[in-house]
Design a protein around this motif. Structure first.
Motif, PDB file in Angstrom:
ATOM      1  N   PHE A  63       6.147   6.687   1.251  1.00  0.00           N
ATOM      2  CA  PHE A  63       6.689   6.071   0.034  1.00  0.00           C
ATOM      3  C   PHE A  63       7.902   5.206   0.377  1.00  0.00           C
ATOM      4  CE2 PHE A  63       9.057   5.932  -3.959  1.00  0.00           C
ATOM      5  CZ  PHE A  63       8.049   5.629  -4.859  1.00  0.00           C
ATOM      6  N   ASP A  64       8.760   5.692   1.260  1.00  0.00           N
ATOM      7  CA  ASP A  64       9.943   4.915   1.659  1.00  0.00           C
ATOM      8  C   ASP A  64       9.526   3.621   2.360  1.00  0.00           C
ATOM      9  OD1 ASP A  64      11.632   6.822   0.616  1.00  0.00           O
ATOM     10  OD2 ASP A  64      12.047   7.783   2.548  1.00  0.00           O
ATOM     11  N   ILE A  65       8.503   3.686   3.189  1.00  0.00           N
ATOM     12  CA  ILE A  65       8.013   2.477   3.869  1.00  0.00           C
ATOM     13  C   ILE A  65       7.481   1.482   2.844  1.00  0.00           C
ATOM     14  CG2 ILE A  65       6.185   1.607   5.379  1.00  0.00           C
ATOM     15  CD1 ILE A  65       6.560   4.237   7.014  1.00  0.00           C
ATOM     16  N   ALA A  66       6.719   1.972   1.858  1.00  0.00           N
ATOM     17  CA  ALA A  66       6.211   1.082   0.806  1.00  0.00           C
ATOM     18  C   ALA A  66       7.363   0.436   0.047  1.00  0.00           C
ATOM     19  CB  ALA A  66       5.315   1.861  -0.149  1.00  0.00           C
ATOM     20  N   TYR A  67       8.402   1.201  -0.241  1.00  0.00           N
ATOM     21  CA  TYR A  67       9.573   0.655  -0.939  1.00  0.00           C
ATOM     22  C   TYR A  67      10.239  -0.441  -0.107  1.00  0.00           C
ATOM     23  CZ  TYR A  67      14.355   0.268  -2.620  1.00  0.00           C
ATOM     24  OH  TYR A  67      15.565  -0.226  -3.045  1.00  0.00           O
ATOM     25  N   GLU A  68      10.415  -0.202   1.178  1.00  0.00           N
ATOM     26  CA  GLU A  68      11.057  -1.189   2.040  1.00  0.00           C
ATOM     27  C   GLU A  68      10.229  -2.472   2.130  1.00  0.00           C
ATOM     28  OE1 GLU A  68      11.476   0.959   5.671  1.00  0.00           O
ATOM     29  OE2 GLU A  68      12.769   2.483   4.746  1.00  0.00           O
ATOM     30  N   LEU A  69       8.919  -2.337   2.275  1.00  0.00           N
ATOM     31  CA  LEU A  69       8.057  -3.513   2.351  1.00  0.00           C
ATOM     32  C   LEU A  69       8.043  -4.273   1.029  1.00  0.00           C
ATOM     33  CD1 LEU A  69       5.054  -1.992   4.328  1.00  0.00           C
ATOM     34  CD2 LEU A  69       6.747  -3.614   5.206  1.00  0.00           C
ATOM     35  N   ALA A  70       8.031  -3.549  -0.092  1.00  0.00           N
ATOM     36  CA  ALA A  70       8.054  -4.206  -1.405  1.00  0.00           C
ATOM     37  C   ALA A  70       9.378  -4.920  -1.637  1.00  0.00           C
ATOM     38  CB  ALA A  70       7.797  -3.179  -2.508  1.00  0.00           C
ATOM     39  N   SER A  71      10.482  -4.293  -1.265  1.00  0.00           N
ATOM     40  CA  SER A  71      11.801  -4.931  -1.418  1.00  0.00           C
ATOM     41  C   SER A  71      11.863  -6.207  -0.591  1.00  0.00           C
ATOM     42  CB  SER A  71      12.905  -3.971  -0.978  1.00  0.00           C
ATOM     43  OG  SER A  71      12.937  -2.821  -1.788  1.00  0.00           O
ATOM     44  N   CYS A 109       0.841  -1.196   0.000  1.00  0.00           N
ATOM     45  CA  CYS A 109       0.000   0.000   0.000  1.00  0.00           C
ATOM     46  C   CYS A 109       0.878   1.247   0.000  1.00  0.00           C
ATOM     47  CB  CYS A 109      -0.909  -0.001   1.226  1.00  0.00           C
ATOM     48  SG  CYS A 109      -2.137   1.309   1.230  1.00  0.00           S
ATOM     49  N   ILE A 110       0.606   2.163  -0.920  1.00  0.00           N
ATOM     50  CA  ILE A 110       1.344   3.422  -0.999  1.00  0.00           C
ATOM     51  C   ILE A 110       0.450   4.518  -0.417  1.00  0.00           C
ATOM     52  CG2 ILE A 110       2.655   4.973  -2.490  1.00  0.00           C
ATOM     53  CD1 ILE A 110       2.699   2.772  -4.602  1.00  0.00           C
ATOM     54  N   LEU A 111       0.731   4.884   0.804  1.00  0.00           N
ATOM     55  CA  LEU A 111      -0.033   5.925   1.486  1.00  0.00           C
ATOM     56  C   LEU A 111       0.644   7.281   1.286  1.00  0.00           C
ATOM     57  CD1 LEU A 111      -0.697   3.860   4.721  1.00  0.00           C
ATOM     58  CD2 LEU A 111      -2.391   4.433   2.978  1.00  0.00           C
ATOM     59  N   ARG A 112       0.026   8.328   1.828  1.00  0.00           N
ATOM     60  CA  ARG A 112       0.589   9.664   1.594  1.00  0.00           C
ATOM     61  C   ARG A 112       0.468  10.597   2.788  1.00  0.00           C
ATOM     62  NH1 ARG A 112      -3.381  13.300  -0.528  1.00  0.00           N
ATOM     63  NH2 ARG A 112      -1.728  14.321  -1.728  1.00  0.00           N
ATOM     64  N   SER A 113      -0.047  10.121   3.934  1.00  0.00           N
ATOM     65  CA  SER A 113      -0.269  11.047   5.035  1.00  0.00           C
ATOM     66  C   SER A 113      -0.312  10.315   6.371  1.00  0.00           C
ATOM     67  CB  SER A 113      -1.595  11.801   4.836  1.00  0.00           C
ATOM     68  OG  SER A 113      -2.684  10.898   4.943  1.00  0.00           O
TER      69      SER A 113
END
Length: 312
Positions: A256-264, A217-221
């Motif tokens: 966005f950084d959290i989404a990147y880490e979880l996706a990686s 999930c890509i959140l923004r806030s």
């Protein structure tokens, strides 16, 4: 055979995404939502009253996605329909060339904004998969013949982050036995639980029988991460992740950084067949995240046979 079925059968790495809910605007709104994601996404989920909130029907949205030249995955939940209505929607999907179906039991009505709604639950998700297989075999549940028989590529969901943890892989195996060929996994913010699920699925051979696609999930806030942490059934967000976004100077970048880490992390697990994205950003967040992860655009993946093993 749907494009998604063909790609997963040949072990190509796939990207699926949830189309944001449609509450008006017609085909123009579907096109607007599709465009930022289209270069990277193989198939788009048309959701079915998620979290027990009413929206445009998944069949109508799936038809709109197909008319826009993209591939739909039509979600279908048992909460709101009896078996007659489920059969009707499945046959309606087949009539419009919609083959990829994601079968779900559905959140209870108490999760939504109309909790007085009467539940149906004539079938559950696994029984819905079996029902779709019966239709694909050329008969209604009553035994009446269907000619020509429809073709469906059946999927389901599973939650690696919800107890009982030991039962989750067995449930995935039951869904594969019922006829599901792909599983879009529920969001999992606890990486150790996704690891546990994927390792068990790999060791027991479940990942060889059914394609496993973790969700990101890509959140923004801050509001978004708080809502997922407290308002979405079945998702456990560690307090430190919420606090990380709350402390950040730029909450959108931190999300966005959290989404990147979880996706990686998800990509590093054995047996991963692709990723499923849910984005709450107003820009091309999925495209940006795929680029950062090194996942090529869809056309490039199709031309060079980009596989799950390459992604890993």
């Amino acid at each position: 055979m749907s494009s998604l079925e063909r790609k997963l059968a040949s072990r190509q790495f796939v990207v699926t995404a949830e189309l944001p809910v449609i509450d008006g605007g017609g085909q123009a709104e579907i096109l607007r939502q599709l465009e930022p994601m289209r270069p990277f996404v193989d198939a788009f989920n048309a959701t079915d009253n998620p979290s027990a909130h009413a929206h445009c029907s998944p069949l109508a949205v799936a038809i709109g996605i197909r008319q826009a030249g993209a591939e739909p995955v039509m979600q279908l939940v048992c909460r709101d329909r009896n078996r007659l209505a489920l059969e009707a929607d499945l046959m309606g999907a087949a009539m419009h060339g919609i083959e990829s179906i994601c079968c779900l039991t559905g959140d209870d009505v108490t999760a939504g904004d109309e909790p007085e709604t009467r539940r149906v639950f004539d079938l559950d998700g696994i029984q819905l998969i079996a029902l779709a297989r019966v239709l694909g075999g050329g008969r209604y549940m009553s035994g009446r013949r269907i000619s020509p028989a429809p073709h469906f590529f059946l999927g389901a969901v599973e939650n690696p982050g919800a107890p009982p943890f030991d039962y989750r892989v067995r449930r995935a195996a039951k869904k594969a036995l019922a006829g599901a060929r792909f599983l879009q996994l529920q969001l999992c913010y606890r990486t150790e639980l996704l690891e546990r699920f994927m390792r068990a699925a790999h060791e027991t051979g479940v990942s060889e029988r059914i394609a496993l696609i973790p969700s990101i999930c890509i959140l923004r806030s801050v509001t978004g991460i708080r809502f997922v942490a407290s308002g979405v059934p079945g998702i456990d967000v560690p307090p430190e992740i919420v606090a990380r976004v709350e402390r950040a100077a730029d909450a959108e970048t931190e999300c966005f950084d959290i989404a990147y880490e979880l996706a990686s992390h998800a990509l590093a697990q054995p047996g991963v067949s692709g990723l499923h994205f849910i984005s709450f950003r107003k820009d091309a967040g999925i495209a940006k995240l795929c680029a950062r992860l090194g996942i090529p655009p869809r056309i490039e993946r199709e031309s060079n046979g980009y596989s799950a093993s390459v992604a890993l």
